[in-house]
Design a protein around this motif. Structure first.
Motif, PDB file in Angstrom:
ATOM      1  N   TYR A  17       0.845  -1.198   0.000  1.00  0.00           N
ATOM      2  CA  TYR A  17       0.000   0.000   0.000  1.00  0.00           C
ATOM      3  C   TYR A  17       0.882   1.251   0.000  1.00  0.00           C
ATOM      4  O   TYR A  17       0.640   2.201  -0.751  1.00  0.00           O
ATOM      5  N   ILE A  18       1.915   1.235   0.833  1.00  0.00           N
ATOM      6  CA  ILE A  18       2.858   2.351   0.892  1.00  0.00           C
ATOM      7  C   ILE A  18       3.554   2.525  -0.456  1.00  0.00           C
ATOM      8  O   ILE A  18       3.666   3.637  -0.985  1.00  0.00           O
ATOM      9  N   GLU A  19       4.010   1.419  -1.017  1.00  0.00           N
ATOM     10  CA  GLU A  19       4.703   1.483  -2.314  1.00  0.00           C
ATOM     11  C   GLU A  19       3.793   2.028  -3.407  1.00  0.00           C
ATOM     12  O   GLU A  19       4.219   2.834  -4.239  1.00  0.00           O
ATOM     13  N   GLY A  20       2.532   1.607  -3.401  1.00  0.00           N
ATOM     14  CA  GLY A  20       1.583   2.100  -4.383  1.00  0.00           C
ATOM     15  C   GLY A  20       1.292   3.580  -4.217  1.00  0.00           C
ATOM     16  O   GLY A  20       1.138   4.316  -5.194  1.00  0.00           O
ATOM     17  N   HIS A  21       1.237   4.028  -2.988  1.00  0.00           N
ATOM     18  CA  HIS A  21       0.936   5.433  -2.699  1.00  0.00           C
ATOM     19  C   HIS A  21       2.090   6.347  -3.118  1.00  0.00           C
ATOM     20  O   HIS A  21       1.859   7.422  -3.682  1.00  0.00           O
ATOM     21  N   PHE A  22       3.316   5.917  -2.827  1.00  0.00           N
ATOM     22  CA  PHE A  22       4.488   6.766  -3.093  1.00  0.00           C
ATOM     23  C   PHE A  22       5.208   6.423  -4.395  1.00  0.00           C
ATOM     24  O   PHE A  22       6.154   7.112  -4.774  1.00  0.00           O
ATOM     25  N   HIS A  23       4.780   5.344  -5.057  1.00  0.00           N
ATOM     26  CA  HIS A  23       5.395   4.902  -6.318  1.00  0.00           C
ATOM     27  C   HIS A  23       6.897   4.662  -6.156  1.00  0.00           C
ATOM     28  O   HIS A  23       7.686   4.974  -7.040  1.00  0.00           O
ATOM     29  N   LYS A  24       7.255   4.127  -4.986  1.00  0.00           N
ATOM     30  CA  LYS A  24       8.638   3.766  -4.677  1.00  0.00           C
ATOM     31  C   LYS A  24       8.603   2.521  -3.805  1.00  0.00           C
ATOM     32  O   LYS A  24       7.635   2.293  -3.096  1.00  0.00           O
ATOM     33  N   THR A  25       9.691   1.747  -3.833  1.00  0.00           N
ATOM     34  CA  THR A  25       9.763   0.574  -2.970  1.00  0.00           C
ATOM     35  C   THR A  25      10.017   1.012  -1.532  1.00  0.00           C
ATOM     36  O   THR A  25      10.514   2.125  -1.285  1.00  0.00           O
ATOM     37  N   PHE A  65      13.127   3.983   2.508  1.00  0.00           N
ATOM     38  CA  PHE A  65      14.047   3.902   3.644  1.00  0.00           C
ATOM     39  C   PHE A  65      15.316   4.689   3.351  1.00  0.00           C
ATOM     40  O   PHE A  65      15.788   5.464   4.193  1.00  0.00           O
ATOM     41  N   LEU A  66      15.859   4.480   2.140  1.00  0.00           N
ATOM     42  CA  LEU A  66      17.094   5.174   1.769  1.00  0.00           C
ATOM     43  C   LEU A  66      16.877   6.681   1.670  1.00  0.00           C
ATOM     44  O   LEU A  66      17.732   7.471   2.075  1.00  0.00           O
ATOM     45  N   GLU A  67      15.735   7.062   1.130  1.00  0.00           N
ATOM     46  CA  GLU A  67      15.432   8.474   0.905  1.00  0.00           C
ATOM     47  C   GLU A  67      15.122   9.230   2.193  1.00  0.00           C
ATOM     48  O   GLU A  67      15.552  10.365   2.386  1.00  0.00           O
ATOM     49  N   HIS A  68      14.366   8.613   3.090  1.00  0.00           N
ATOM     50  CA  HIS A  68      13.881   9.293   4.296  1.00  0.00           C
ATOM     51  C   HIS A  68      14.560   8.846   5.585  1.00  0.00           C
ATOM     52  O   HIS A  68      14.302   9.430   6.638  1.00  0.00           O
ATOM     53  N   GLY A  69      15.354   7.783   5.524  1.00  0.00           N
ATOM     54  CA  GLY A  69      15.920   7.201   6.738  1.00  0.00           C
ATOM     55  C   GLY A  69      14.841   6.412   7.464  1.00  0.00           C
ATOM     56  O   GLY A  69      13.658   6.486   7.114  1.00  0.00           O
ATOM     57  N   GLU A  70      15.242   5.662   8.481  1.00  0.00           N
ATOM     58  CA  GLU A  70      14.251   4.833   9.176  1.00  0.00           C
ATOM     59  C   GLU A  70      13.184   5.696   9.852  1.00  0.00           C
ATOM     60  O   GLU A  70      12.001   5.395   9.764  1.00  0.00           O
ATOM     61  N   GLU A  71      13.609   6.767  10.501  1.00  0.00           N
ATOM     62  CA  GLU A  71      12.635   7.615  11.210  1.00  0.00           C
ATOM     63  C   GLU A  71      11.599   8.197  10.243  1.00  0.00           C
ATOM     64  O   GLU A  71      10.400   8.171  10.523  1.00  0.00           O
ATOM     65  N   GLY A  72      12.060   8.688   9.104  1.00  0.00           N
ATOM     66  CA  GLY A  72      11.144   9.243   8.109  1.00  0.00           C
ATOM     67  C   GLY A  72      10.222   8.179   7.536  1.00  0.00           C
ATOM     68  O   GLY A  72       9.023   8.417   7.339  1.00  0.00           O
ATOM     69  N   PHE A  73      10.785   6.991   7.263  1.00  0.00           N
ATOM     70  CA  PHE A  73       9.948   5.908   6.749  1.00  0.00           C
ATOM     71  C   PHE A  73       8.887   5.514   7.764  1.00  0.00           C
ATOM     72  O   PHE A  73       7.723   5.308   7.415  1.00  0.00           O
ATOM     73  N   ARG A  74       9.271   5.393   9.023  1.00  0.00           N
ATOM     74  CA  ARG A  74       8.314   4.972  10.056  1.00  0.00           C
ATOM     75  C   ARG A  74       7.178   5.987  10.203  1.00  0.00           C
ATOM     76  O   ARG A  74       6.052   5.612  10.509  1.00  0.00           O
ATOM     77  N   GLU A  75       7.459   7.252   9.968  1.00  0.00           N
ATOM     78  CA  GLU A  75       6.414   8.280  10.002  1.00  0.00           C
ATOM     79  C   GLU A  75       5.437   8.078   8.829  1.00  0.00           C
ATOM     80  O   GLU A  75       4.215   8.128   9.025  1.00  0.00           O
ATOM     81  N   LEU A  76       5.973   7.818   7.639  1.00  0.00           N
ATOM     82  CA  LEU A  76       5.118   7.523   6.472  1.00  0.00           C
ATOM     83  C   LEU A  76       4.269   6.281   6.750  1.00  0.00           C
ATOM     84  O   LEU A  76       3.071   6.248   6.448  1.00  0.00           O
ATOM     85  N   GLU A  77       4.908   5.266   7.315  1.00  0.00           N
ATOM     86  CA  GLU A  77       4.228   4.008   7.613  1.00  0.00           C
ATOM     87  C   GLU A  77       3.077   4.237   8.589  1.00  0.00           C
ATOM     88  O   GLU A  77       1.981   3.715   8.399  1.00  0.00           O
ATOM     89  N   ARG A  78       3.340   5.025   9.631  1.00  0.00           N
ATOM     90  CA  ARG A  78       2.285   5.315  10.612  1.00  0.00           C
ATOM     91  C   ARG A  78       1.114   6.036   9.949  1.00  0.00           C
ATOM     92  O   ARG A  78      -0.045   5.702  10.191  1.00  0.00           O
ATOM     93  N   ASN A  79       1.397   7.008   9.102  1.00  0.00           N
ATOM     94  CA  ASN A  79       0.329   7.734   8.404  1.00  0.00           C
ATOM     95  C   ASN A  79      -0.490   6.806   7.519  1.00  0.00           C
ATOM     96  O   ASN A  79      -1.728   6.891   7.489  1.00  0.00           O
TER      97      ASN A  79
END
Length: 178
Positions: A35-43, A48-62
């Motif tokens: 679902y996340i990949e489909g929303h952001f059109h990225k794996t 993870f590489l782009e936002h770091g773990e903290e940034g990814f976890r925030e996207l995941e929570r949203n």
């Protein structure tokens, strides 16, 4: 209205059992990572590489909060999802949470053959992989064990075992087919 969240370590069978259970119970199936990949059109790896773990976890929570609005759904969460923010409390408050518990030796045998699809596991020899799994489970177990239900998912190796597990989980969750 049914809303189920499957949690557990990678290789626990969240997608395998989740898809089979959702199909049998006539529920929508959502893999949170997909679902996340489909929303952001990225794996997930790219995010993870782009936002770091903290940034990814925030996207995941949203995204978790978004899919938690859906009804008659089974949501397969990422292995780390329950371990960050208030995600476990949130999932417990809006649905049935199920921790798919799997023996570390079973996880090892599953993940050993799937190393190429999981970048975090690539390059690890058998001993390193076993240690990696055990250490990760130790860290995550306090979060996983906060699920409302614990389900042993050691036996998902063939269609018969998957069907038996679907029936056992249906009984555990006291769900009547629609």
């Amino acid at each position: 209205m049914i809303r189920i969240f499957l949690t557990g370590y990678m290789g626990a069978g969240k997608t395998t059992l989740g898809k089979a259970f959702a199909r049998k119970m006539n529920l929508s199936f959502i893999d949170l990572d997909w679902y996340i990949e489909g929303h952001f059109h990225k794996t997930v790896q790219e995010l993870f590489l782009e936002h770091g773990e903290e940034g990814f976890r925030e996207l995941e929570r949203n995204m978790l909060h978004e899919v938690a609005l859906f009804e008659n759904v089974l949501i397969s969460t990422g292995g780390g999802t329950p371990c960050f923010f208030d995600n476990m409390d949130f999932m417990n408050s809006c649905g049935k949470t199920v921790f798919l518990s799997v023996n570390p030796d079973v996880l090892f045998s599953r993940l050993r053959v799937a190393k190429q699809q999981r970048p975090i596991l690539q390059g690890k020899n058998d001993e390193e992989l076993k240690l990696f799994i055990i250490e990760a489970l130790e860290k995550r177990m306090p979060h996983y064990l906060r699920a409302k239900y614990i389900f042993c998912a050691d036996e998902l190796e063939n269609l018969n075992q998957i069907e038996n597990s679907v029936q056992k989980m249906k009984t555990l969750l006291e769900i009547v087919e629609s």
